[in-house]
Scaffold this motif. Sequence first.
Motif, PDB file in Angstrom:
ATOM      1  N   LYS A 225      -2.858   3.049  10.190  1.00  0.00           N
ATOM      2  CA  LYS A 225      -3.016   2.361  11.145  1.00  0.00           C
ATOM      3  C   LYS A 225      -4.380   1.836  11.477  1.00  0.00           C
ATOM      4  CE  LYS A 225      -2.172   2.712  16.217  1.00  0.00           C
ATOM      5  NZ  LYS A 225      -2.240   3.616  17.365  1.00  0.00           N
ATOM      6  N   LEU A 226      -5.379   2.760  11.080  1.00  0.00           N
ATOM      7  CA  LEU A 226      -6.841   2.652  11.404  1.00  0.00           C
ATOM      8  C   LEU A 226      -7.249   1.513  10.350  1.00  0.00           C
ATOM      9  CD1 LEU A 226      -8.044   5.774  12.705  1.00  0.00           C
ATOM     10  CD2 LEU A 226      -7.944   3.604  13.974  1.00  0.00           C
ATOM     11  N   THR A 227      -6.778   1.492   9.027  1.00  0.00           N
ATOM     12  CA  THR A 227      -7.447   0.680   7.841  1.00  0.00           C
ATOM     13  C   THR A 227      -6.425  -0.513   7.320  1.00  0.00           C
ATOM     14  OG1 THR A 227      -6.936   2.253   6.267  1.00  0.00           O
ATOM     15  CG2 THR A 227      -8.703   2.818   7.521  1.00  0.00           C
ATOM     16  N   GLY A 228      -5.132  -0.073   7.607  1.00  0.00           N
ATOM     17  CA  GLY A 228      -4.099  -1.215   6.747  1.00  0.00           C
ATOM     18  C   GLY A 228      -3.907  -0.544   5.250  1.00  0.00           C
ATOM     19  N   PHE A 229      -4.492   0.415   4.796  1.00  0.00           N
ATOM     20  CA  PHE A 229      -4.279   1.040   3.512  1.00  0.00           C
ATOM     21  C   PHE A 229      -3.767   2.378   3.474  1.00  0.00           C
ATOM     22  CE2 PHE A 229      -5.395   2.680  -0.638  1.00  0.00           C
ATOM     23  CZ  PHE A 229      -4.775   1.427  -1.617  1.00  0.00           C
ATOM     24  N   MET A 230      -3.037   3.041   2.280  1.00  0.00           N
ATOM     25  CA  MET A 230      -3.129   4.364   2.204  1.00  0.00           C
ATOM     26  C   MET A 230      -2.526   4.624   0.777  1.00  0.00           C
ATOM     27  SD  MET A 230       0.606   6.485   3.383  1.00  0.00           S
ATOM     28  CE  MET A 230       0.640   6.058   5.253  1.00  0.00           C
ATOM     29  N   SER A 231      -2.948   5.646   0.265  1.00  0.00           N
ATOM     30  CA  SER A 231      -2.935   5.904  -0.990  1.00  0.00           C
ATOM     31  C   SER A 231      -1.349   5.953  -1.567  1.00  0.00           C
ATOM     32  CB  SER A 231      -3.692   7.059  -1.369  1.00  0.00           C
ATOM     33  OG  SER A 231      -2.745   8.205  -1.123  1.00  0.00           O
ATOM     34  N   ASN A 232      -1.051   5.944  -2.717  1.00  0.00           N
ATOM     35  CA  ASN A 232       0.375   5.861  -3.267  1.00  0.00           C
ATOM     36  C   ASN A 232       0.700   7.130  -3.045  1.00  0.00           C
ATOM     37  OD1 ASN A 232       2.883   4.977  -4.815  1.00  0.00           O
ATOM     38  ND2 ASN A 232       2.204   6.437  -6.340  1.00  0.00           N
ATOM     39  N   ARG A 233       0.180   8.128  -3.130  1.00  0.00           N
ATOM     40  CA  ARG A 233       0.698   9.776  -2.954  1.00  0.00           C
ATOM     41  C   ARG A 233       1.059   9.881  -1.571  1.00  0.00           C
ATOM     42  NH1 ARG A 233       3.415  12.721  -5.344  1.00  0.00           N
ATOM     43  NH2 ARG A 233       2.530  11.222  -6.819  1.00  0.00           N
ATOM     44  N   GLY A 234       0.325   9.153  -0.596  1.00  0.00           N
ATOM     45  CA  GLY A 234       0.407   9.427   0.969  1.00  0.00           C
ATOM     46  C   GLY A 234       1.595   8.351   0.975  1.00  0.00           C
ATOM     47  N   ARG A 235       1.825   7.369   0.647  1.00  0.00           N
ATOM     48  CA  ARG A 235       3.007   6.629   0.838  1.00  0.00           C
ATOM     49  C   ARG A 235       4.392   7.543   0.381  1.00  0.00           C
ATOM     50  NH1 ARG A 235       1.247   0.147  -0.586  1.00  0.00           N
ATOM     51  NH2 ARG A 235      -1.116   0.883  -0.354  1.00  0.00           N
ATOM     52  N   GLN A 236       4.442   8.055  -0.701  1.00  0.00           N
ATOM     53  CA  GLN A 236       5.483   8.619  -1.126  1.00  0.00           C
ATOM     54  C   GLN A 236       5.776   9.755   0.013  1.00  0.00           C
ATOM     55  OE1 GLN A 236       7.009   8.013  -3.665  1.00  0.00           O
ATOM     56  NE2 GLN A 236       5.493   7.003  -5.432  1.00  0.00           N
ATOM     57  N   ASN A 237       4.796  10.545   0.286  1.00  0.00           N
ATOM     58  CA  ASN A 237       5.030  11.689   1.293  1.00  0.00           C
ATOM     59  C   ASN A 237       5.454  11.203   2.821  1.00  0.00           C
ATOM     60  OD1 ASN A 237       4.311  14.474   0.436  1.00  0.00           O
ATOM     61  ND2 ASN A 237       2.954  13.286  -1.008  1.00  0.00           N
TER      62      ASN A 237
ATOM     63  N   ARG B 238      -5.511   8.922 -10.349  1.00  0.00           N
ATOM     64  CA  ARG B 238      -4.759   8.039  -9.327  1.00  0.00           C
ATOM     65  C   ARG B 238      -3.928   8.471  -8.356  1.00  0.00           C
ATOM     66  NH1 ARG B 238       0.403   8.473 -11.235  1.00  0.00           N
ATOM     67  NH2 ARG B 238       1.226   6.485 -10.092  1.00  0.00           N
ATOM     68  N   ASN B 239      -3.827   9.881  -8.482  1.00  0.00           N
ATOM     69  CA  ASN B 239      -3.299  10.411  -7.277  1.00  0.00           C
ATOM     70  C   ASN B 239      -4.068  11.073  -6.179  1.00  0.00           C
ATOM     71  OD1 ASN B 239      -0.032  10.461  -7.615  1.00  0.00           O
ATOM     72  ND2 ASN B 239      -0.542  11.732  -9.482  1.00  0.00           N
ATOM     73  N   GLY B 240      -5.453  10.417  -6.277  1.00  0.00           N
ATOM     74  CA  GLY B 240      -6.334  10.837  -5.322  1.00  0.00           C
ATOM     75  C   GLY B 240      -5.937  10.056  -3.822  1.00  0.00           C
ATOM     76  N   MET B 241      -6.849  10.681  -2.830  1.00  0.00           N
ATOM     77  CA  MET B 241      -6.668  10.061  -1.514  1.00  0.00           C
ATOM     78  C   MET B 241      -8.071   9.645  -0.789  1.00  0.00           C
ATOM     79  SD  MET B 241      -3.228  11.879  -0.256  1.00  0.00           S
ATOM     80  CE  MET B 241      -3.947  13.312   0.366  1.00  0.00           C
ATOM     81  N   ILE B 242      -9.147  10.196  -1.223  1.00  0.00           N
ATOM     82  CA  ILE B 242     -10.449   9.932  -0.591  1.00  0.00           C
ATOM     83  C   ILE B 242     -11.271   9.138  -1.645  1.00  0.00           C
ATOM     84  CG2 ILE B 242     -12.471  10.759   0.550  1.00  0.00           C
ATOM     85  CD1 ILE B 242     -10.915  13.295   0.696  1.00  0.00           C
ATOM     86  N   GLY B 243     -11.930   8.047  -0.915  1.00  0.00           N
ATOM     87  CA  GLY B 243     -12.753   7.352  -1.719  1.00  0.00           C
ATOM     88  C   GLY B 243     -12.155   5.954  -2.379  1.00  0.00           C
ATOM     89  N   ALA B 244     -13.215   5.167  -2.824  1.00  0.00           N
ATOM     90  CA  ALA B 244     -12.867   3.777  -3.359  1.00  0.00           C
ATOM     91  C   ALA B 244     -12.070   4.001  -4.603  1.00  0.00           C
ATOM     92  CB  ALA B 244     -13.913   2.859  -3.376  1.00  0.00           C
ATOM     93  N   ASP B 245     -12.907   4.707  -5.519  1.00  0.00           N
ATOM     94  CA  ASP B 245     -12.408   4.858  -7.136  1.00  0.00           C
ATOM     95  C   ASP B 245     -11.333   5.772  -7.806  1.00  0.00           C
ATOM     96  OD1 ASP B 245     -14.183   2.713  -7.063  1.00  0.00           O
ATOM     97  OD2 ASP B 245     -15.837   3.958  -7.160  1.00  0.00           O
ATOM     98  N   TYR B 246     -10.739   6.497  -6.930  1.00  0.00           N
ATOM     99  CA  TYR B 246      -9.483   7.229  -7.367  1.00  0.00           C
ATOM    100  C   TYR B 246      -8.380   6.425  -8.035  1.00  0.00           C
ATOM    101  CZ  TYR B 246      -7.068   6.519  -2.959  1.00  0.00           C
ATOM    102  OH  TYR B 246      -6.603   5.855  -1.758  1.00  0.00           O
ATOM    103  N   SER B 247      -8.364   5.192  -7.396  1.00  0.00           N
ATOM    104  CA  SER B 247      -7.335   3.973  -8.051  1.00  0.00           C
ATOM    105  C   SER B 247      -7.878   2.762  -8.110  1.00  0.00           C
ATOM    106  CB  SER B 247      -6.173   4.235  -7.283  1.00  0.00           C
ATOM    107  OG  SER B 247      -6.172   3.724  -6.080  1.00  0.00           O
ATOM    108  N   SER B 248      -7.478   1.810  -8.605  1.00  0.00           N
ATOM    109  CA  SER B 248      -8.017   0.426  -8.835  1.00  0.00           C
ATOM    110  C   SER B 248      -8.178  -0.407  -7.523  1.00  0.00           C
ATOM    111  CB  SER B 248      -7.024  -0.273  -9.666  1.00  0.00           C
ATOM    112  OG  SER B 248      -6.093  -0.820  -8.929  1.00  0.00           O
ATOM    113  N   LYS B 249      -7.196  -0.069  -6.569  1.00  0.00           N
ATOM    114  CA  LYS B 249      -7.224  -0.687  -5.305  1.00  0.00           C
ATOM    115  C   LYS B 249      -7.029  -2.254  -5.419  1.00  0.00           C
ATOM    116  CE  LYS B 249      -8.337   3.095  -2.787  1.00  0.00           C
ATOM    117  NZ  LYS B 249      -8.633   3.835  -3.975  1.00  0.00           N
ATOM    118  N   PHE B 250      -6.392  -2.549  -6.592  1.00  0.00           N
ATOM    119  CA  PHE B 250      -6.277  -4.083  -6.790  1.00  0.00           C
ATOM    120  C   PHE B 250      -4.934  -4.734  -5.875  1.00  0.00           C
ATOM    121  CE2 PHE B 250      -7.635  -3.451 -11.402  1.00  0.00           C
ATOM    122  CZ  PHE B 250      -8.745  -3.465 -11.149  1.00  0.00           C
TER     123      PHE B 250
END
Length: 476
Positions: A348-360, A240-252
Amino acid sequence: MKYRRIIVWFRNDLRLLDNETLFKASQMGAETIPVYCFDPRHFEKTEIGFPKTGAHRAKFLFEAIRDLRSQFRDRESDLLLLRGKPEEELVTLAERLEADAIFFSREVTSEERTIDRSLEKVAWSKGIATESFWQSTLYHIDDLPFPINQTPEIFTQFRKNIEKLSSVRASYPQPEQFKFPRKLIPISGEVPELETYGLEEPEFVREKVMEFDGGERAGLRRIQSYFWEGDHLKEYKETRNGMIGADYSSKFSPWLALGCLSPRIIYEEVKRYERQRKKNQSTYWLIFELIWRDYFRFICKKHGDRIFHLEGIKNTKDSWRRDSADFERWCEGQTGVPFVDANMRELKLTGFMSNRGRQNVASFLVNDLGIDWTWGASYFESQLIDYDVCSNWGNWMYVGGVGNDPRENRYFNILRQAKNYDKNGEYVRLWIPELAKIQGFDIQHPWDLSTAQMKEAEVQLGKSYPQAMVDFEGVL
Ligand SMILES: Cc1cc2nc3c(=O)[nH]c(=O)nc-3n(C[C@H](O)[C@H](O)[C@H](O)COP(=O)(O)OP(=O)(O)OC[C@H]3O[C@@H](n4cnc5c(N)ncnc54)[C@H](O)[C@@H]3O)c2cc1C
């Protein structure tokens, strides 16, 4: 039969499945008129100048509305689309169609509650009934083992209390049939275009984590692919702390934010997965995260408007900087700190960022740059396709140190985080092509490269990539 004709006002509950508002209206045997209202206030500019709803989020919303409408149309019903202030438009519509009730789902935060109250008041004065339903959380508000004004401030206490003393209600099935008074409604309105609100179609981005299509059916497909086809739930806690690709977290989250998916449907699928495939720490952890979502919602309900205030719920003093140029560099992914910039460019380019990214990036803005945390929260509000008022402002309060976090200082050491979560720099390389030729972890701290290494990687700090805004020398 209590009512003859009911308007069902859709808000952040854009689904047929587990929608109590819709289910109760249909169950009464009344004619139901599903309505969505595009409120111009959601598309205004914020105080710091960007649109409250940016293009990515608006696009996802319009797709979700189209999906809902098409589901109704498949069932010989329709979704009426209005534009204007719902508290005015809905009552006018109810009068015109001689509806005797308006049903809607209850929201938490002040702008929405003000609209609810105003709608209830005007409807009441015209003899139109209103009924509202709580349906955004995993645990129902009426099942909390404490009064809302005594919601524990600390997450762990909140979680332990509800896990021990409460339970999750069963979801509502899709209504079997809809009685839609078609002859009364020859025209049902159009979904706006992005240009209607001065927004531009986002460009296609190859690097994005996945295609996010708005709507309930796409949300249900995502459950199917993440849980069942990909079988990823059993390793969620590790990935869940990943950052690349669709399946490191649920993306729900985008579907949850608009209510295309209900948390109870996800919960029931987790339980089914546990019965049919595997039950472990990971399957529990997804529910644990959904409890975080509930927690922020109930904390917002408890503290009302204070979640938007600079002082937060801790009443801290204002010591923030308000430097527009520095803030813009953060928004644009031009801070000169690759791990921050990569995440901000993805957002900016996609409207999404991982949780790890957001914290940082949030910690960087408030702790390293000292910039007003509410600016960061407003920018996220504009950009995130999963923008959820309580999760966003609640998390930002936490990072800003003005929330109810027992830990005094939520400082993230960016380089150490980069070392733990992007050791070889693959994530940075994906989003910052101008640094792509720097090998391994060196890409995370280009300021330490020798002149020869810079030349070889074709990097000129201050020209091809900015000088870092913060001096990180010696922090590793
Ligand atoms: C500064 C900041 C702002 C955020 N803003 C939002 C926001 O506007 N909307 C939003 O949904 N989440 C927000 N989050 C929480 C979290 O980052 C996202 O929910 C998560 O990254 C979404 O990806 P996912 O669905 O793959 O999550 P998963 O890891 O798969 O988690 C499953 C679900 O649990 C919930 N969840 C997970 N973490 C959190 C959390 N920390 N707080 C609340 N709910 C959580 C989400 O609904 C998520 O979809 C924010 C976090 C931070 C640090």
